[in-house]
Scaffold this motif. Structure first.
Motif, PDB file in Angstrom:
ATOM      1  N   ILE A  53       0.844  -1.196   0.000  1.00  0.00           N
ATOM      2  CA  ILE A  53       0.000   0.000   0.000  1.00  0.00           C
ATOM      3  C   ILE A  53       0.877   1.243   0.000  1.00  0.00           C
ATOM      4  O   ILE A  53       1.764   1.395   0.848  1.00  0.00           O
ATOM      5  CB  ILE A  53      -0.937   0.013   1.213  1.00  0.00           C
ATOM      6  CG1 ILE A  53      -1.874  -1.197   1.139  1.00  0.00           C
ATOM      7  CG2 ILE A  53      -1.731   1.310   1.275  1.00  0.00           C
ATOM      8  CD1 ILE A  53      -2.832  -1.311   2.291  1.00  0.00           C
ATOM      9  N   THR A  54       0.637   2.106  -0.975  1.00  0.00           N
ATOM     10  CA  THR A  54       1.441   3.313  -1.144  1.00  0.00           C
ATOM     11  C   THR A  54       0.547   4.545  -1.181  1.00  0.00           C
ATOM     12  O   THR A  54      -0.222   4.732  -2.123  1.00  0.00           O
ATOM     13  CB  THR A  54       2.246   3.232  -2.462  1.00  0.00           C
ATOM     14  OG1 THR A  54       2.988   2.018  -2.492  1.00  0.00           O
ATOM     15  CG2 THR A  54       3.200   4.414  -2.586  1.00  0.00           C
ATOM     16  N   PRO A  55       0.573   5.379  -0.161  1.00  0.00           N
ATOM     17  CA  PRO A  55      -0.234   6.608  -0.166  1.00  0.00           C
ATOM     18  C   PRO A  55       0.431   7.705  -1.005  1.00  0.00           C
ATOM     19  O   PRO A  55       1.661   7.806  -1.061  1.00  0.00           O
ATOM     20  CB  PRO A  55      -0.284   6.992   1.311  1.00  0.00           C
ATOM     21  CG  PRO A  55       0.970   6.441   1.892  1.00  0.00           C
ATOM     22  CD  PRO A  55       1.306   5.205   1.110  1.00  0.00           C
ATOM     23  N   HIS A  56      -0.395   8.478  -1.671  1.00  0.00           N
ATOM     24  CA  HIS A  56       0.110   9.624  -2.439  1.00  0.00           C
ATOM     25  C   HIS A  56      -1.007  10.649  -2.532  1.00  0.00           C
ATOM     26  O   HIS A  56      -2.096  10.351  -3.029  1.00  0.00           O
ATOM     27  CB  HIS A  56       0.553   9.191  -3.835  1.00  0.00           C
ATOM     28  CG  HIS A  56       1.162  10.307  -4.646  1.00  0.00           C
ATOM     29  ND1 HIS A  56       2.395  10.846  -4.343  1.00  0.00           N
ATOM     30  CD2 HIS A  56       0.711  10.964  -5.727  1.00  0.00           C
ATOM     31  CE1 HIS A  56       2.675  11.795  -5.221  1.00  0.00           C
ATOM     32  NE2 HIS A  56       1.667  11.892  -6.072  1.00  0.00           N
ATOM     33  N   GLN A  57      -0.738  11.850  -2.014  1.00  0.00           N
ATOM     34  CA  GLN A  57      -1.742  12.900  -1.918  1.00  0.00           C
ATOM     35  C   GLN A  57      -2.968  12.356  -1.173  1.00  0.00           C
ATOM     36  O   GLN A  57      -2.833  11.834  -0.082  1.00  0.00           O
ATOM     37  CB  GLN A  57      -2.068  13.443  -3.310  1.00  0.00           C
ATOM     38  CG  GLN A  57      -0.868  14.161  -3.958  1.00  0.00           C
ATOM     39  CD  GLN A  57      -1.228  14.835  -5.256  1.00  0.00           C
ATOM     40  OE1 GLN A  57      -2.391  15.034  -5.595  1.00  0.00           O
ATOM     41  NE2 GLN A  57      -0.206  15.206  -6.020  1.00  0.00           N
ATOM     42  N   ASN A  58      -4.161  12.449  -1.766  1.00  0.00           N
ATOM     43  CA  ASN A  58      -5.370  11.999  -1.072  1.00  0.00           C
ATOM     44  C   ASN A  58      -5.771  10.569  -1.430  1.00  0.00           C
ATOM     45  O   ASN A  58      -6.881  10.135  -1.122  1.00  0.00           O
ATOM     46  CB  ASN A  58      -6.541  12.937  -1.388  1.00  0.00           C
ATOM     47  CG  ASN A  58      -6.315  14.329  -0.830  1.00  0.00           C
ATOM     48  OD1 ASN A  58      -5.810  14.488   0.278  1.00  0.00           O
ATOM     49  ND2 ASN A  58      -6.682  15.339  -1.593  1.00  0.00           N
ATOM     50  N   PHE A  59      -4.859   9.855  -2.070  1.00  0.00           N
ATOM     51  CA  PHE A  59      -5.172   8.511  -2.534  1.00  0.00           C
ATOM     52  C   PHE A  59      -4.234   7.485  -1.922  1.00  0.00           C
ATOM     53  O   PHE A  59      -3.119   7.802  -1.493  1.00  0.00           O
ATOM     54  CB  PHE A  59      -5.072   8.430  -4.062  1.00  0.00           C
ATOM     55  CG  PHE A  59      -6.030   9.328  -4.792  1.00  0.00           C
ATOM     56  CD1 PHE A  59      -7.319   8.908  -5.069  1.00  0.00           C
ATOM     57  CD2 PHE A  59      -5.640  10.601  -5.180  1.00  0.00           C
ATOM     58  CE1 PHE A  59      -8.207   9.745  -5.734  1.00  0.00           C
ATOM     59  CE2 PHE A  59      -6.519  11.444  -5.843  1.00  0.00           C
ATOM     60  CZ  PHE A  59      -7.810  11.011  -6.118  1.00  0.00           C
ATOM     61  N   GLN A  60      -4.712   6.241  -1.905  1.00  0.00           N
ATOM     62  CA  GLN A  60      -3.865   5.110  -1.578  1.00  0.00           C
ATOM     63  C   GLN A  60      -3.884   4.155  -2.761  1.00  0.00           C
ATOM     64  O   GLN A  60      -4.956   3.797  -3.257  1.00  0.00           O
ATOM     65  CB  GLN A  60      -4.353   4.388  -0.318  1.00  0.00           C
ATOM     66  CG  GLN A  60      -4.065   5.174   0.939  1.00  0.00           C
ATOM     67  CD  GLN A  60      -4.293   4.365   2.192  1.00  0.00           C
ATOM     68  OE1 GLN A  60      -3.670   4.627   3.208  1.00  0.00           O
ATOM     69  NE2 GLN A  60      -5.178   3.389   2.151  1.00  0.00           N
ATOM     70  N   PHE A  61      -2.695   3.749  -3.193  1.00  0.00           N
ATOM     71  CA  PHE A  61      -2.561   2.822  -4.304  1.00  0.00           C
ATOM     72  C   PHE A  61      -2.131   1.472  -3.746  1.00  0.00           C
ATOM     73  O   PHE A  61      -1.159   1.389  -2.988  1.00  0.00           O
ATOM     74  CB  PHE A  61      -1.536   3.336  -5.315  1.00  0.00           C
ATOM     75  CG  PHE A  61      -1.935   4.625  -5.973  1.00  0.00           C
ATOM     76  CD1 PHE A  61      -2.576   4.630  -7.198  1.00  0.00           C
ATOM     77  CD2 PHE A  61      -1.700   5.840  -5.348  1.00  0.00           C
ATOM     78  CE1 PHE A  61      -2.963   5.827  -7.796  1.00  0.00           C
ATOM     79  CE2 PHE A  61      -2.073   7.047  -5.938  1.00  0.00           C
ATOM     80  CZ  PHE A  61      -2.710   7.034  -7.170  1.00  0.00           C
ATOM     81  N   GLY A  62      -2.859   0.428  -4.091  1.00  0.00           N
ATOM     82  CA  GLY A  62      -2.586  -0.875  -3.508  1.00  0.00           C
ATOM     83  C   GLY A  62      -2.334  -1.954  -4.538  1.00  0.00           C
ATOM     84  O   GLY A  62      -2.879  -1.931  -5.641  1.00  0.00           O
ATOM     85  N   ILE A  63      -1.493  -2.899  -4.152  1.00  0.00           N
ATOM     86  CA  ILE A  63      -1.245  -4.109  -4.924  1.00  0.00           C
ATOM     87  C   ILE A  63      -1.395  -5.286  -3.971  1.00  0.00           C
ATOM     88  O   ILE A  63      -0.791  -5.309  -2.904  1.00  0.00           O
ATOM     89  CB  ILE A  63       0.169  -4.135  -5.540  1.00  0.00           C
ATOM     90  CG1 ILE A  63       0.387  -2.955  -6.473  1.00  0.00           C
ATOM     91  CG2 ILE A  63       0.407  -5.451  -6.278  1.00  0.00           C
ATOM     92  CD1 ILE A  63       1.820  -2.858  -7.002  1.00  0.00           C
ATOM     93  N   SER A  64      -2.206  -6.241  -4.352  1.00  0.00           N
ATOM     94  CA  SER A  64      -2.388  -7.450  -3.562  1.00  0.00           C
ATOM     95  C   SER A  64      -1.943  -8.641  -4.398  1.00  0.00           C
ATOM     96  O   SER A  64      -2.523  -8.920  -5.455  1.00  0.00           O
ATOM     97  CB  SER A  64      -3.857  -7.605  -3.152  1.00  0.00           C
ATOM     98  OG  SER A  64      -4.043  -8.793  -2.425  1.00  0.00           O
ATOM     99  N   LEU A  65      -0.891  -9.327  -3.940  1.00  0.00           N
ATOM    100  CA  LEU A  65      -0.403 -10.529  -4.609  1.00  0.00           C
ATOM    101  C   LEU A  65      -1.004 -11.741  -3.907  1.00  0.00           C
ATOM    102  O   LEU A  65      -0.884 -11.886  -2.697  1.00  0.00           O
ATOM    103  CB  LEU A  65       1.119 -10.597  -4.549  1.00  0.00           C
ATOM    104  CG  LEU A  65       1.894  -9.383  -5.079  1.00  0.00           C
ATOM    105  CD1 LEU A  65       3.389  -9.600  -4.911  1.00  0.00           C
ATOM    106  CD2 LEU A  65       1.555  -9.110  -6.529  1.00  0.00           C
ATOM    107  N   VAL A  66      -1.634 -12.614  -4.682  1.00  0.00           N
ATOM    108  CA  VAL A  66      -2.358 -13.742  -4.104  1.00  0.00           C
ATOM    109  C   VAL A  66      -1.650 -15.054  -4.427  1.00  0.00           C
ATOM    110  O   VAL A  66      -1.207 -15.263  -5.566  1.00  0.00           O
ATOM    111  CB  VAL A  66      -3.803 -13.796  -4.649  1.00  0.00           C
ATOM    112  CG1 VAL A  66      -4.554 -14.972  -4.066  1.00  0.00           C
ATOM    113  CG2 VAL A  66      -4.532 -12.490  -4.349  1.00  0.00           C
ATOM    114  N   ARG A  67      -1.548 -15.920  -3.426  1.00  0.00           N
ATOM    115  CA  ARG A  67      -1.013 -17.262  -3.624  1.00  0.00           C
ATOM    116  C   ARG A  67      -2.070 -18.295  -3.260  1.00  0.00           C
ATOM    117  O   ARG A  67      -2.742 -18.161  -2.242  1.00  0.00           O
ATOM    118  CB  ARG A  67       0.228 -17.493  -2.756  1.00  0.00           C
ATOM    119  CG  ARG A  67       1.500 -16.889  -3.342  1.00  0.00           C
ATOM    120  CD  ARG A  67       2.701 -17.185  -2.465  1.00  0.00           C
ATOM    121  NE  ARG A  67       3.937 -16.751  -3.120  1.00  0.00           N
ATOM    122  CZ  ARG A  67       5.133 -16.758  -2.534  1.00  0.00           C
ATOM    123  NH1 ARG A  67       5.251 -17.186  -1.276  1.00  0.00           N
ATOM    124  NH2 ARG A  67       6.200 -16.353  -3.189  1.00  0.00           N
TER     125      ARG A  67
END
Length: 224
Positions: free
Chosen positions: A105-119
């Motif tokens: 999870i990477t916050p930037h300004q008023n947003f959060q950008f997420g990556i979920s890797l599934v196994r």
């Protein structure tokens, strides 16, 4: 939000190719969260669509590494296997044959950008030795996020509703009950419920809570 998700999805598709060479996993889910309105947009890469629908409909609230359970203004990398899970979420994982996930999870300004890797259950759990690699991916993602075209005004656009539906939306956002709305709108509770159903359908919201979270600023602004 849709344009922003599209940009992020394209970045994550490129990440998928790089990640898959060094870190085995079965699917990738990317998402963008507007922290002002608490609205989310998801896109998947090789993740079962039914599992995404189930997750966004109810399972997310039981996920210990969902963004709402983590620091809101900090970058983070979390492994699901490091948290305890209740029976509801375990049932969801078992049904779709998931075993573990790594959340970036990477916050930037008023947003959060997420990556979920599934196994799935054919792969081992994520290990602490994977952390450094995912941290490098997170730093790289911030570079791409910085180049994205973020909305100039981070306020949800007004929904395409009729005048009557917009009036009902305003009253919902004011916290009025169905009976109170019916009294003020001079209609029956059944009619109010029908209006609410139409509003949810048009705004693509799953429930009243999501509707209010998404459109509260717009509704309150339109009261003046």
């Amino acid at each position: 939000m849709e344009k922003l998700l599209q940009q992020w999805h394209e970045v994550c598709q490129d990440f998928y190719q790089v990640l898959a060479l060094n870190l085995p996993f079965d699917g990738l889910l990317c998402f963008v969260t507007d922290r002002n309105t608490q609205t989310n947009r998801y896109a998947q890469v090789f993740v079962n669509n039914d599992s995404v629908q189930e997750y966004t409909a109810f399972a997310y609230q039981y996920d210990p590494v969902h963004y709402t359970h983590l620091p809101q203004n900090e970058a983070s990398i979390s492994f699901l296997n490091q948290y305890s899970m209740n029976e509801t979420y375990l049932s969801f994982l078992n049904f779709f044959n998931f075993q573990d996930s790594a959340e970036i999870i990477t916050p930037h300004q008023n947003f959060q950008f997420g990556i979920s890797l599934v196994r799935d259950k054919l792969h081992p759990l994520f290990q602490s030795s994977d952390y450094a690699y995912l941290e490098a991916i997170q730093k790289l993602s911030l570079h791409f996020i910085g180049k994205m075209e973020l909305p100039a005004n981070n306020e949800q656009a007004a929904p395409a509703l009729t005048k009557k539906e917009m009036m009902i939306l305003k009253m919902l956002c004011m916290g009025l009950s169905n009976q109170e709305i019916a009294d003020q709108a001079f209609c029956s509770i059944t009619t109010v419920k029908t209006y609410v159903s139409h509003i949810l359908y048009k705004t693509e919201c799953k429930n009243r809570q999501q509707l209010i979270s998404k459109y509260y600023p717009v509704a309150m602004k339109s009261l003046h």
